[in-house]
Motif scaffolding. Structure first.
Motif, PDB file in Angstrom:
ATOM      1  N   ARG A   1       0.831  -1.211   0.000  1.00  0.00           N
ATOM      2  CA  ARG A   1       0.000   0.000   0.000  1.00  0.00           C
ATOM      3  C   ARG A   1       0.865   1.260   0.000  1.00  0.00           C
ATOM      4  O   ARG A   1       0.533   2.251  -0.656  1.00  0.00           O
ATOM      5  CB  ARG A   1      -0.931   0.003   1.213  1.00  0.00           C
ATOM      6  N   LEU A   2       1.979   1.234   0.707  1.00  0.00           N
ATOM      7  CA  LEU A   2       2.894   2.385   0.700  1.00  0.00           C
ATOM      8  C   LEU A   2       3.518   2.566  -0.680  1.00  0.00           C
ATOM      9  O   LEU A   2       3.652   3.698  -1.169  1.00  0.00           O
ATOM     10  CB  LEU A   2       3.988   2.194   1.751  1.00  0.00           C
TER      11      LEU A   2
ATOM     12  N   ALA B   1       1.195   4.209  -2.946  1.00  0.00           N
ATOM     13  CA  ALA B   1       1.040   5.640  -2.653  1.00  0.00           C
ATOM     14  C   ALA B   1       2.234   6.464  -3.098  1.00  0.00           C
ATOM     15  O   ALA B   1       2.175   7.701  -3.059  1.00  0.00           O
ATOM     16  CB  ALA B   1       0.805   5.837  -1.154  1.00  0.00           C
ATOM     17  N   GLY B   2       3.324   5.793  -3.505  1.00  0.00           N
ATOM     18  CA  GLY B   2       4.490   6.515  -4.000  1.00  0.00           C
ATOM     19  C   GLY B   2       5.592   6.710  -2.977  1.00  0.00           C
ATOM     20  O   GLY B   2       6.294   7.724  -3.002  1.00  0.00           O
ATOM     21  N   LEU B   3       5.775   5.747  -2.072  1.00  0.00           N
ATOM     22  CA  LEU B   3       6.821   5.846  -1.055  1.00  0.00           C
ATOM     23  C   LEU B   3       8.189   6.011  -1.704  1.00  0.00           C
ATOM     24  O   LEU B   3       8.527   5.309  -2.655  1.00  0.00           O
ATOM     25  CB  LEU B   3       6.818   4.580  -0.191  1.00  0.00           C
TER      26      LEU B   3
ATOM     27  N   ALA C   1       4.887   9.419   5.425  1.00  0.00           N
ATOM     28  CA  ALA C   1       3.983   8.507   4.728  1.00  0.00           C
ATOM     29  C   ALA C   1       3.078   7.849   5.763  1.00  0.00           C
ATOM     30  O   ALA C   1       3.555   7.105   6.624  1.00  0.00           O
ATOM     31  CB  ALA C   1       4.771   7.450   3.961  1.00  0.00           C
ATOM     32  N   LEU C   2       1.799   8.135   5.683  1.00  0.00           N
ATOM     33  CA  LEU C   2       0.836   7.559   6.621  1.00  0.00           C
ATOM     34  C   LEU C   2       0.484   6.142   6.186  1.00  0.00           C
ATOM     35  O   LEU C   2       0.084   5.911   5.043  1.00  0.00           O
ATOM     36  CB  LEU C   2      -0.424   8.420   6.665  1.00  0.00           C
TER      37      LEU C   2
ATOM     38  N   ILE D   1       2.253  11.818   2.294  1.00  0.00           N
ATOM     39  CA  ILE D   1       1.435  10.989   1.428  1.00  0.00           C
ATOM     40  C   ILE D   1       0.619  10.056   2.330  1.00  0.00           C
ATOM     41  O   ILE D   1       1.007   9.805   3.483  1.00  0.00           O
ATOM     42  CB  ILE D   1       2.260  10.158   0.426  1.00  0.00           C
ATOM     43  N   VAL D   2      -0.478   9.553   1.815  1.00  0.00           N
ATOM     44  CA  VAL D   2      -1.349   8.684   2.605  1.00  0.00           C
ATOM     45  C   VAL D   2      -1.564   7.381   1.844  1.00  0.00           C
ATOM     46  O   VAL D   2      -2.082   7.386   0.720  1.00  0.00           O
ATOM     47  CB  VAL D   2      -2.705   9.354   2.897  1.00  0.00           C
TER      48      VAL D   2
END
Length: 260
Positions: free
Chosen positions: A131-132, A135-137, A205-206, A232-233
């Motif tokens: 998921r991270l 989101a674009g980690l 990063a959430l 970011i989330v």
């Protein structure tokens, strides 16, 4: 490998062979007033149905949504395996749900029901990592992991261990905040973000260890937005393959079914 629909057992009474019916799988979710939770839980149930063709899959809730656990168990007969869709093993997994199962056994003698470990027994970290990434980690991000807090210290400790595992997997700092205990005006979130930035992280990063987005995750997001820090989330766990695999593993241990 054998599937639930192909599993056979020898009938020792007459030497013949018959098909053994698989136990009903009941997915026990917490429930939420946020409609996204019910929609996500139903997607998880649909994914399990695809993975276990021929097995009866029921979705039920401890509270706030319908059908409730007690209502589902009241109409079942035969064997049932209840898999709690919980990441921490606190009050709901140890007290609340077992009490509901005990009540069902006393009022429905045609039902044999067993509860498995919570799905969080299997590591959710692969789901959080994916998921991270979605989101674009990036390499210099720090992670703010949020989860539901518990009155059971052992449950909170198990979640803290997952945060440490996520940090080791990503090779970067991870701060854990329990979304039910963020302090006055989100002070706990602010302190966690400050620690990440002080360690040289350029962005936060959430990472929500939640089945679905909802009121608690948005509460933390609002605090994060108020800080005006680059962020970011990531999405919640949802119907990630790691969660589905954990459900299948919990079920198979109680039903003697090896999923394909």
């Amino acid at each position: 490998m054998r599937t639930a629909t192909a599993r056979r057992e020898r009938c020792t009474a007459d030497g013949g062979e018959h098909m053994a019916a698989a136990s009903t799988l009941v997915l026990a979710a917490h429930g939420s007033r946020d409609p996204r939770f019910d929609a996500t839980a139903r997607r998880v149930a649909d994914a399990v149905r695809v993975a276990l063709p021929g097995v009866r899959i029921e979705l039920a809730y401890l509270d706030l949504n319908e059908p409730l656990i007690g209502d589902v168990l009241a109409r079942l007969t035969g064997d049932a395996v209840v898999v709690p869709l919980l990441f921490g093993n606190g009050f709901h997994g140890k007290i609340d749900l077992p009490g509901m199962l005990a009540a069902a056994r006393s009022t429905n003698p045609s039902l044999s029901v067993h509860q498995t470990d919570v799905v969080g027994v299997a590591s959710p970290v692969p789901a959080l990592v994916d998921r991270l990434a979605e989101a674009g980690l990036s390499g210099d991000d720090g992670v703010l992991m949020i989860a539901v807090g518990s009155s059971d210290p052992s449950s909170d400790a198990s979640i803290a261990a997952r945060a440490d595992e996520l940090s080791a997997t990503l090779g970067r700092p991870v701060e854990l905040v329990f979304a039910t205990r963020i302090g006055c005006d989100g002070a706990v979130v602010r302190q966690a973000v400050d620690r990440l930035l002080a360690r040289g992280c350029s962005r936060v990063a959430l990472s929500p260890l939640f089945l679905s987005a909802g009121l608690l995750t948005e509460r933390v997001e609002r605090v994060l937005d108020s800080l005006a820090a680059p962020a970011i989330v990531a999405g919640p766990v949802g119907a990630h393959r790691a969660l589905i695999a954990s459900i299948l593993a919990r079920y198979s241990r109680h039903d003697a079914v090896v999923p394909a």
